[in-house]
Scaffold this active site. Sequence first.
Site, mmCIF file in Angstrom:
data_model
loop_
_atom_site.group_PDB
_atom_site.id
_atom_site.type_symbol
_atom_site.label_atom_id
_atom_site.label_comp_id
_atom_site.label_asym_id
_atom_site.label_seq_id
_atom_site.Cartn_x
_atom_site.Cartn_y
_atom_site.Cartn_z
ATOM 1 C CG ASP A 134 75.959 28.687 59.311
ATOM 2 O OD1 ASP A 134 75.045 27.849 59.486
ATOM 3 O OD2 ASP A 134 76.922 28.504 58.552
ATOM 4 C CG HIS A 160 47.828 33.786 68.759
ATOM 5 N ND1 HIS A 160 48.390 34.823 69.467
ATOM 6 C CD2 HIS A 160 46.882 34.368 67.987
ATOM 7 C CE1 HIS A 160 47.811 35.960 69.146
ATOM 8 N NE2 HIS A 160 46.886 35.718 68.247
ATOM 9 C CG ASP A 183 43.801 34.159 61.388
ATOM 10 O OD1 ASP A 183 44.186 34.786 60.373
ATOM 11 O OD2 ASP A 183 43.612 34.710 62.495
ATOM 12 C CG ASP A 226 44.544 38.946 59.590
ATOM 13 O OD1 ASP A 226 44.333 37.725 59.667
ATOM 14 O OD2 ASP A 226 44.653 39.683 60.588
ATOM 15 C CG HIS A 275 39.700 37.828 69.635
ATOM 16 N ND1 HIS A 275 39.067 38.435 68.587
ATOM 17 C CD2 HIS A 275 39.402 36.501 69.522
ATOM 18 C CE1 HIS A 275 38.435 37.525 67.854
ATOM 19 N NE2 HIS A 275 38.610 36.349 68.406
ATOM 20 C CG HIS A 309 44.226 43.626 63.719
ATOM 21 N ND1 HIS A 309 44.883 43.629 62.514
ATOM 22 C CD2 HIS A 309 43.790 42.349 63.898
ATOM 23 C CE1 HIS A 309 44.849 42.412 61.992
ATOM 24 N NE2 HIS A 309 44.188 41.610 62.810
ATOM 25 C CG HIS A 362 48.340 42.519 64.796
ATOM 26 N ND1 HIS A 362 48.729 41.662 65.791
ATOM 27 C CD2 HIS A 362 47.276 41.913 64.182
ATOM 28 C CE1 HIS A 362 47.936 40.584 65.771
ATOM 29 N NE2 HIS A 362 47.057 40.714 64.815
ATOM 30 C CD GLU A 402 40.784 39.563 63.816
ATOM 31 O OE1 GLU A 402 41.093 38.388 64.057
ATOM 32 O OE2 GLU A 402 41.604 40.449 63.531
ATOM 33 C CE1 TYR A 411 38.020 31.593 68.330
ATOM 34 C CE2 TYR A 411 37.331 33.443 69.712
ATOM 35 C CZ TYR A 411 37.861 32.965 68.531
ATOM 36 O OH TYR A 411 38.228 33.842 67.536
ATOM 37 C CD GLU A 450 41.230 38.328 60.546
ATOM 38 O OE1 GLU A 450 41.677 37.173 60.596
ATOM 39 O OE2 GLU A 450 41.859 39.324 60.954
#
Length: 416
Positions: free
Chosen positions: A33, A228, A245, A256, A328, A332, A339, A362, A366, A385
């Site tokens: 709950d 992520h 980030d 962001d 990427h 955005h 986003h 950004e 990598y 970014e």
Amino acid sequence: MIHQKRRQELLSRLSKGAVVIVSTNSEQKRNSDVCYPFRPDSNFWYLTGFEEPDAIAVFSEKNYSVFLRPKDETKEIWNGLRLGVDLAPKKLLADQAFDIDKFFEKIHSLINNKSVIYFDAPGNGGWKDNSSTNIHNHKINSIYESVLHPLNPHISEMRLIKDKNEVKNMQKAANLAADAHLKAMKLSQPGLFEYHITAGFDSNFRKRNSEHAYPPIVASGENACILHYTENSKELKDGDLILIDAGCEINGYASDITRTFPINGKFTDAQKEIYEIVLDAQRAAIASIKPGASSNLPHEVASEIITKGLIKLEIMKTPNDLSKFYMHNTGHWLGLDVHDVGSKLVENKFREFISGMVTTVEPGIYIRKDDRIDSKYWGIGIRIEDDVLVTESGNHVLSEKAIKDIDAIEHFMSEA
Ligand SMILES: [Mn+2]
């Protein structure tokens, strides 16, 4: 008042006889709950300013009605106060208000056979969510399917252009997050864990009555190559970089920001080489932003610089390999949602920047372990970014307070 103006503006963009039906979220269960902290649906919030769960707004040129949870003494003792049906019209500047359970009784009095109905509801436990057991589900479709028009494209066009007040909130959110990133640079040292850095952001945001706009990524070493990564659980190692980030929300508006810096305060030569490419790409991408420029230009500019840089360092051989290291997009839209809404394309062409838009910029690189690449680069993940407002004359970097030059970072981190 602002919400009333927005409703009028929205109606002026819709067909004659438009009736807008827009609903907000229900509370989301975490377990048993226990619910997650409630966050209103952005479209509903934008048009009404009302922050309770389980509500529907219906408005046209002639009428504004709100359906909401009724007062309930027991539930209010346990879970907090509700505005209630009686006070809602005055507080929300509505003509009338009803118990949300009366929606299907009352809606017929608010529409007629000339109405053009525009409808929007969140997909996550909102009023129309097909996965929820909410009694209103399916019903709206079955009754009105033939005359329902999606509202989202129209409201997205409005939300894409921020007014002065929205920009103010976004500047505040950017300032607070930039400050938290600077504090993280000061806090960072080998032996701490990623969650210590995360906790610094939690604390800095909460102390200013703000909160994270999205789960923060605090990724040290090769974790930065997981786009992520949100475990934020590993030990900070001497000689590694840390990619953070993290952004916050002020009055619903997000920042962001990503910064990458050495855990011990000193970049290695290999880290510098990669960092300089990303920073050059980011600077050039930002410089390309101005009214009239294609909204894809920052990505083109950044991709070209990263491609050249990686080929020069012999990390890749051909431009076709770029997506192995930069997978990427460069930005955005940013606003009430991190986003944010607004299509990139208009009539199959990239939209042009217009003053009042806010986009992130950004780029990143990598480099995962790969025997074809010099091992000194393995595990380096770098993203930088910023949040950029398009202005009449060009752009303004909302997050400029977060330093990003190598010398500035090293100097700042070496100060007591
Ligand atoms: Mn972003």
